[in-house]
Design a protein around this motif. Sequence first.
Motif, PDB file in Angstrom:
ATOM      1  N   ILE A 270       3.533   9.366  63.621  1.00  0.00           N
ATOM      2  CA  ILE A 270       3.500   9.386  65.084  1.00  0.00           C
ATOM      3  C   ILE A 270       2.338   8.497  65.528  1.00  0.00           C
ATOM      4  CG2 ILE A 270       3.285  10.826  67.155  1.00  0.00           C
ATOM      5  CD1 ILE A 270       5.756  11.484  65.389  1.00  0.00           C
ATOM      6  N   ALA A 271       2.637   7.459  66.301  1.00  0.00           N
ATOM      7  CA  ALA A 271       1.609   6.487  66.674  1.00  0.00           C
ATOM      8  C   ALA A 271       1.023   6.735  68.061  1.00  0.00           C
ATOM      9  CB  ALA A 271       2.188   5.079  66.613  1.00  0.00           C
ATOM     10  N   GLY A 272       1.748   7.374  68.951  1.00  0.00           N
ATOM     11  CA  GLY A 272       1.296   7.547  70.333  1.00  0.00           C
ATOM     12  C   GLY A 272       0.267   8.651  70.494  1.00  0.00           C
ATOM     13  N   ALA A 273      -0.103   8.894  71.753  1.00  0.00           N
ATOM     14  CA  ALA A 273      -1.074   9.946  72.075  1.00  0.00           C
ATOM     15  C   ALA A 273      -0.521  11.325  71.713  1.00  0.00           C
ATOM     16  CB  ALA A 273      -1.403   9.900  73.564  1.00  0.00           C
ATOM     17  N   VAL A 274      -1.369  12.148  71.134  1.00  0.00           N
ATOM     18  CA  VAL A 274      -1.030  13.532  70.793  1.00  0.00           C
ATOM     19  C   VAL A 274      -1.998  14.407  71.580  1.00  0.00           C
ATOM     20  CG1 VAL A 274      -0.909  15.251  68.964  1.00  0.00           C
ATOM     21  CG2 VAL A 274      -0.182  12.900  68.513  1.00  0.00           C
ATOM     22  N   THR A 275      -1.455  15.171  72.522  1.00  0.00           N
ATOM     23  CA  THR A 275      -2.297  15.978  73.403  1.00  0.00           C
ATOM     24  C   THR A 275      -1.923  17.449  73.319  1.00  0.00           C
ATOM     25  OG1 THR A 275      -0.804  15.595  75.260  1.00  0.00           O
ATOM     26  CG2 THR A 275      -2.630  14.051  75.003  1.00  0.00           C
ATOM     27  N   SER A 276      -2.808  18.271  73.810  1.00  0.00           N
ATOM     28  CA  SER A 276      -2.612  19.715  73.764  1.00  0.00           C
ATOM     29  C   SER A 276      -1.481  20.148  74.689  1.00  0.00           C
ATOM     30  CB  SER A 276      -3.904  20.416  74.193  1.00  0.00           C
ATOM     31  OG  SER A 276      -3.698  21.803  74.272  1.00  0.00           O
ATOM     32  N   PRO A 277      -0.664  21.112  74.250  1.00  0.00           N
ATOM     33  CA  PRO A 277       0.390  21.635  75.116  1.00  0.00           C
ATOM     34  C   PRO A 277      -0.104  22.786  75.999  1.00  0.00           C
ATOM     35  CG  PRO A 277       0.640  22.552  72.937  1.00  0.00           C
ATOM     36  CD  PRO A 277      -0.541  21.596  72.888  1.00  0.00           C
ATOM     37  N   THR A 278      -1.375  22.781  76.361  1.00  0.00           N
ATOM     38  CA  THR A 278      -1.987  23.900  77.083  1.00  0.00           C
ATOM     39  C   THR A 278      -1.239  24.288  78.350  1.00  0.00           C
ATOM     40  OG1 THR A 278      -4.144  23.313  76.217  1.00  0.00           O
ATOM     41  CG2 THR A 278      -4.118  24.709  78.163  1.00  0.00           C
ATOM     42  N   PHE A 279      -0.765  23.337  79.120  1.00  0.00           N
ATOM     43  CA  PHE A 279      -0.132  23.652  80.401  1.00  0.00           C
ATOM     44  C   PHE A 279       1.390  23.619  80.338  1.00  0.00           C
ATOM     45  CE2 PHE A 279      -4.382  22.030  81.364  1.00  0.00           C
ATOM     46  CZ  PHE A 279      -4.901  23.174  81.938  1.00  0.00           C
ATOM     47  N   THR A 280       1.924  23.582  79.149  1.00  0.00           N
ATOM     48  CA  THR A 280       3.363  23.614  78.944  1.00  0.00           C
ATOM     49  C   THR A 280       3.620  24.407  77.671  1.00  0.00           C
ATOM     50  OG1 THR A 280       5.350  22.265  78.648  1.00  0.00           O
ATOM     51  CG2 THR A 280       3.312  21.400  77.711  1.00  0.00           C
ATOM     52  N   ILE A 281       4.822  24.796  77.414  1.00  0.00           N
ATOM     53  CA  ILE A 281       5.132  25.582  76.219  1.00  0.00           C
ATOM     54  C   ILE A 281       4.992  24.730  74.953  1.00  0.00           C
ATOM     55  CG2 ILE A 281       7.623  25.190  76.201  1.00  0.00           C
ATOM     56  CD1 ILE A 281       5.962  28.533  75.488  1.00  0.00           C
ATOM     57  N   GLY A 282       5.262  23.430  75.084  1.00  0.00           N
ATOM     58  CA  GLY A 282       5.146  22.587  73.899  1.00  0.00           C
ATOM     59  C   GLY A 282       5.323  21.116  74.208  1.00  0.00           C
TER      60      GLY A 282
ATOM     61  N   ALA B 202      16.585  30.973  73.604  1.00  0.00           N
ATOM     62  CA  ALA B 202      16.757  29.518  73.537  1.00  0.00           C
ATOM     63  C   ALA B 202      15.510  28.767  73.991  1.00  0.00           C
ATOM     64  CB  ALA B 202      17.953  29.097  74.388  1.00  0.00           C
ATOM     65  N   LEU B 203      14.475  29.492  74.400  1.00  0.00           N
ATOM     66  CA  LEU B 203      13.233  28.885  74.883  1.00  0.00           C
ATOM     67  C   LEU B 203      12.679  27.844  73.910  1.00  0.00           C
ATOM     68  CD1 LEU B 203      10.793  28.993  76.929  1.00  0.00           C
ATOM     69  CD2 LEU B 203       9.819  30.713  75.418  1.00  0.00           C
ATOM     70  N   LEU B 204      12.805  28.107  72.632  1.00  0.00           N
ATOM     71  CA  LEU B 204      12.220  27.219  71.624  1.00  0.00           C
ATOM     72  C   LEU B 204      13.213  26.206  71.060  1.00  0.00           C
ATOM     73  CD1 LEU B 204      10.096  29.851  69.695  1.00  0.00           C
ATOM     74  CD2 LEU B 204       9.432  28.413  71.622  1.00  0.00           C
ATOM     75  N   ASP B 205      14.464  26.257  71.494  1.00  0.00           N
ATOM     76  CA  ASP B 205      15.493  25.375  70.941  1.00  0.00           C
ATOM     77  C   ASP B 205      15.157  23.896  71.053  1.00  0.00           C
ATOM     78  OD1 ASP B 205      16.959  27.551  70.188  1.00  0.00           O
ATOM     79  OD2 ASP B 205      18.556  27.271  71.687  1.00  0.00           O
TER      80      ASP B 205
ATOM     81  N   SER C 177       2.190  41.455  67.262  1.00  0.00           N
ATOM     82  CA  SER C 177       2.592  42.811  67.602  1.00  0.00           C
ATOM     83  C   SER C 177       1.680  43.412  68.661  1.00  0.00           C
ATOM     84  CB  SER C 177       2.620  43.693  66.353  1.00  0.00           C
ATOM     85  OG  SER C 177       1.337  43.748  65.774  1.00  0.00           O
ATOM     86  N   ALA C 178       0.472  42.896  68.790  1.00  0.00           N
ATOM     87  CA  ALA C 178      -0.430  43.391  69.820  1.00  0.00           C
ATOM     88  C   ALA C 178       0.076  43.000  71.205  1.00  0.00           C
ATOM     89  CB  ALA C 178      -1.834  42.845  69.611  1.00  0.00           C
ATOM     90  N   HIS C 179       0.887  41.949  71.266  1.00  0.00           N
ATOM     91  CA  HIS C 179       1.414  41.490  72.542  1.00  0.00           C
ATOM     92  C   HIS C 179       2.807  42.023  72.811  1.00  0.00           C
ATOM     93  CE1 HIS C 179      -1.816  38.751  73.549  1.00  0.00           C
ATOM     94  NE2 HIS C 179      -1.916  38.562  72.256  1.00  0.00           N
ATOM     95  N   SER C 180       3.572  42.234  71.763  1.00  0.00           N
ATOM     96  CA  SER C 180       4.938  42.687  71.960  1.00  0.00           C
ATOM     97  C   SER C 180       5.430  43.386  70.697  1.00  0.00           C
ATOM     98  CB  SER C 180       5.844  41.496  72.288  1.00  0.00           C
ATOM     99  OG  SER C 180       7.180  41.917  72.331  1.00  0.00           O
ATOM    100  N   ARG C 181       5.385  44.655  70.699  1.00  0.00           N
ATOM    101  CA  ARG C 181       5.838  45.397  69.517  1.00  0.00           C
ATOM    102  C   ARG C 181       7.306  45.168  69.233  1.00  0.00           C
ATOM    103  NH1 ARG C 181       2.955  49.418  72.197  1.00  0.00           N
ATOM    104  NH2 ARG C 181       0.855  49.610  71.369  1.00  0.00           N
ATOM    105  N   THR C 182       8.112  45.044  70.271  1.00  0.00           N
ATOM    106  CA  THR C 182       9.551  44.930  70.072  1.00  0.00           C
ATOM    107  C   THR C 182       9.999  43.542  69.656  1.00  0.00           C
ATOM    108  OG1 THR C 182       9.930  44.468  72.402  1.00  0.00           O
ATOM    109  CG2 THR C 182      10.040  46.779  71.701  1.00  0.00           C
ATOM    110  N   SER C 183       9.201  42.528  69.945  1.00  0.00           N
ATOM    111  CA  SER C 183       9.645  41.165  69.604  1.00  0.00           C
ATOM    112  C   SER C 183       8.777  40.517  68.543  1.00  0.00           C
ATOM    113  CB  SER C 183       9.668  40.309  70.866  1.00  0.00           C
ATOM    114  OG  SER C 183       8.369  40.173  71.374  1.00  0.00           O
ATOM    115  N   ALA C 184       7.977  41.291  67.837  1.00  0.00           N
ATOM    116  CA  ALA C 184       7.094  40.711  66.832  1.00  0.00           C
ATOM    117  C   ALA C 184       7.877  39.948  65.767  1.00  0.00           C
ATOM    118  CB  ALA C 184       6.244  41.805  66.177  1.00  0.00           C
ATOM    119  N   HIS C 185       9.098  40.391  65.481  1.00  0.00           N
ATOM    120  CA  HIS C 185       9.891  39.695  64.470  1.00  0.00           C
ATOM    121  C   HIS C 185      10.247  38.278  64.883  1.00  0.00           C
ATOM    122  CE1 HIS C 185      12.907  41.225  67.259  1.00  0.00           C
ATOM    123  NE2 HIS C 185      13.669  40.250  66.827  1.00  0.00           N
ATOM    124  N   ALA C 186      10.236  37.975  66.181  1.00  0.00           N
ATOM    125  CA  ALA C 186      10.584  36.653  66.657  1.00  0.00           C
ATOM    126  C   ALA C 186       9.475  35.640  66.424  1.00  0.00           C
ATOM    127  CB  ALA C 186      10.919  36.711  68.153  1.00  0.00           C
ATOM    128  N   TRP C 187       8.269  36.100  66.113  1.00  0.00           N
ATOM    129  CA  TRP C 187       7.149  35.208  65.905  1.00  0.00           C
ATOM    130  C   TRP C 187       7.189  34.706  64.501  1.00  0.00           C
ATOM    131  CZ3 TRP C 187       3.452  34.310  69.820  1.00  0.00           C
ATOM    132  CH2 TRP C 187       3.675  35.042  70.978  1.00  0.00           C
TER     133      TRP C 187
END
Length: 85
Positions: free
Chosen positions: A16-28, A54-57, A75-85
Motif C-alpha cells: 500500500i503506497a498511499g496515506a494510511v490514517t486512523s479510522p477514529t471517526f469512521t468504523i474503518g 453486515a456492518l463489517l461486510d 464481553s465487558a461491552h456486550s455479553r450477548t454478542s461477544a462471540h461476534a468479536w
Amino acid sequence: MGKTTFVRGACRQLGIAGAVTSPTFTIGRRYNGRVNVAHLDLHRLGTLAGEDPALLDDYVDGTTVAFVECPRSPSAHSRTSAHAW
C-alpha cells in the motif's frame, strides 16, 4: 508504537503506497494494493448488540487482510454478542 503506526508499517510491507490514517471517526478504512487491507476501529461502538451483522461486510472478506481494534474484553461491552468479536 501506536496502533495506526503498526497498521501503516504493515500496509507498506503489503504494497500500500498511499496515506494510511486512523479510522477514529469512521468504523474503518480500506486500502487497495497488491494485497487489500482493512483497518477497523470497533472502540467507537459501545456494543455490537443491535448492529447489523453486515456492518463489517465492506471491510472483511476472503481477500482482505483486516486489522481490528477492539476493547480488551468484548464481553465487558456486550455479553450477548461477544462471540461476534
